[in-house]
Scaffold this motif. Structure first.
Motif, short mmCIF file in Angstrom:
data_model
loop_
_atom_site.label_atom_id
_atom_site.label_comp_id
_atom_site.label_asym_id
_atom_site.label_seq_id
_atom_site.Cartn_x
_atom_site.Cartn_y
_atom_site.Cartn_z
N GLU A 35 0.82 -1.21 0.00
CA GLU A 35 0.00 0.00 0.00
C GLU A 35 0.85 1.26 0.00
O GLU A 35 0.51 2.26 -0.65
CB GLU A 35 -0.95 -0.01 1.20
CG GLU A 35 -2.00 -1.10 1.15
CD GLU A 35 -2.87 -1.03 -0.09
OE1 GLU A 35 -3.09 0.08 -0.61
OE2 GLU A 35 -3.33 -2.08 -0.56
N MET A 36 1.97 1.25 0.72
CA MET A 36 2.86 2.42 0.69
C MET A 36 3.47 2.60 -0.69
O MET A 36 3.59 3.74 -1.18
CB MET A 36 3.94 2.28 1.76
CG MET A 36 3.44 2.47 3.17
SD MET A 36 4.77 2.66 4.40
CE MET A 36 5.44 1.00 4.44
N SER A 37 3.85 1.51 -1.32
CA SER A 37 4.38 1.59 -2.69
C SER A 37 3.36 2.21 -3.62
O SER A 37 3.68 3.09 -4.43
CB SER A 37 4.76 0.20 -3.21
OG SER A 37 5.84 -0.33 -2.51
N ARG A 38 2.13 1.76 -3.51
CA ARG A 38 1.07 2.29 -4.37
C ARG A 38 0.88 3.79 -4.14
O ARG A 38 0.72 4.55 -5.10
CB ARG A 38 -0.23 1.53 -4.09
CG ARG A 38 -1.40 1.95 -4.96
CD ARG A 38 -2.63 1.12 -4.62
NE ARG A 38 -2.38 -0.31 -4.85
CZ ARG A 38 -3.15 -1.28 -4.39
NH1 ARG A 38 -4.20 -0.99 -3.62
NH2 ARG A 38 -2.87 -2.54 -4.66
N ALA A 39 0.91 4.20 -2.88
CA ALA A 39 0.72 5.62 -2.57
C ALA A 39 1.84 6.47 -3.17
O ALA A 39 1.59 7.58 -3.67
CB ALA A 39 0.65 5.83 -1.07
N ILE A 40 3.07 5.96 -3.14
CA ILE A 40 4.20 6.69 -3.71
C ILE A 40 4.16 6.67 -5.23
O ILE A 40 4.31 7.70 -5.90
CB ILE A 40 5.53 6.11 -3.19
CG1 ILE A 40 5.67 6.37 -1.70
CG2 ILE A 40 6.73 6.72 -3.94
CD1 ILE A 40 6.84 5.63 -1.05
N ASP A 41 3.91 5.50 -5.80
CA ASP A 41 3.95 5.34 -7.25
C ASP A 41 2.88 6.17 -7.95
O ASP A 41 3.12 6.78 -9.00
CB ASP A 41 3.79 3.87 -7.65
CG ASP A 41 4.97 3.02 -7.23
OD1 ASP A 41 6.02 3.59 -6.88
OD2 ASP A 41 4.84 1.78 -7.26
N THR A 42 1.68 6.20 -7.38
CA THR A 42 0.59 6.92 -8.03
C THR A 42 0.73 8.44 -7.91
O THR A 42 0.01 9.19 -8.57
CB THR A 42 -0.78 6.49 -7.46
OG1 THR A 42 -0.79 6.67 -6.04
CG2 THR A 42 -1.06 5.03 -7.78
#
Length: 252
Positions: A35-42
């Motif tokens: 979820e943290m990766s998704r928040a950063i990537d998006t």
């Protein structure tokens, strides 16, 4: 929006990523890494997001990896380990300024991720450690590159090889904490810093930040080197003994 133990909100051009697992001192699971990766990537190609804040709320930042979750992933579903690697890649390839607000203990990955951030605020109750050595393991997340570059070889040796814990004052003196504030005030002060960044010319900020930081290719190469050694160390007698000791303590 809430995503289990990760809450992502946006305000005035800033995306705030909050670790919210207080009962486990914000110990990070594979799902939380994802979820943290998704928040950063998006955020990367979203012009409305000018910077990000990572926080654990008041009283704690994170206890690092959830060891039970880590061991379960290692023995039952090895592919889930890529969630942690994906998070590290997201940090290494990120182009937006990241502010960290640390109020309490920051252990393992909690400390490693700070060296990928651009501005770090800590309360005077914060502590920092990366005690991989006590589990018979090696540093991760390009820590072996970023820590000596930021605070010098001797301090990096003390943290990564000796497993020493740094206070907020020591972290500030070492150069990886920008400012120390009172407990309970890190997130408020981080939002002020975010507003300052958001008022600056976005393209100039991005270009200047790129000049200051290690090349993403250098970071990902070191991440991969560390990961290879980390995987080898997991099979070592030292690591097996350390994890068995941890499991026995949990049973008592």
């Amino acid at each position: 929006m809430p995503n289990g133990n990760i809450v992502v909100t946006e305000e005035r051009g800033t995306r705030v990523i909050t670790l919210r697992r207080p009962g486990k001192k914000n110990a990070i699971t594979q799902d939380m890494y994802r979820e943290m990766s998704r928040a950063i990537d998006t955020a990367q190609n979203n012009p409305d997001i000018r910077c990000m804040i990572i926080t654990g709320g008041s009283g704690v930042f994170t206890a690092g990896d959830d060891i039970d979750d880590f061991l379960h992933a290692d023995t039952a579903r090895p592919e889930t380990l890529s969630n942690g690697a994906k998070f590290l890649y997201s940090l290494a390839l990120n182009v937006k300024p990241i502010i960290a607000a640390v109020d309490g203990a920051s252990i393992g990955m909690g400390t490693v991720m700070l060296f990928h951030c651009d501005y770090v605020l800590a309360s005077n109750a914060a502590t920092f450690s990366a005690p991989y050595i006590h589990l018979g393991l090696v540093p991760v997340g390009a820590a072996s590159l970023l820590m000596p570059n930021t605070m010098g070889y001797q301090r990096a040796f003390a943290m990564l090889v000796m497993g020493r814990t740094f206070t907020a004052a020591e972290a500030h003196a070492a150069g990886f904490v920008n400012i120390v504030v009172s407990p309970g005030h890190t997130e408020v002060e981080a939002r002020k810093v975010a507003r300052d960044i958001c008022r600056l010319p976005a393209e100039a900020v991005a270009a200047s930040r790129k000049l200051l930081r290690a090349a993403p290719e250098e970071l990902t190469r070191r991440i991969d080197q560390e990961a290879h050694l980390f995987g080898e160390r997991l099979k070592s007698d030292e690591a097996i003994a350390a994890f068995n000791a941890f499991a026995n303590r949990k049973k008592r």
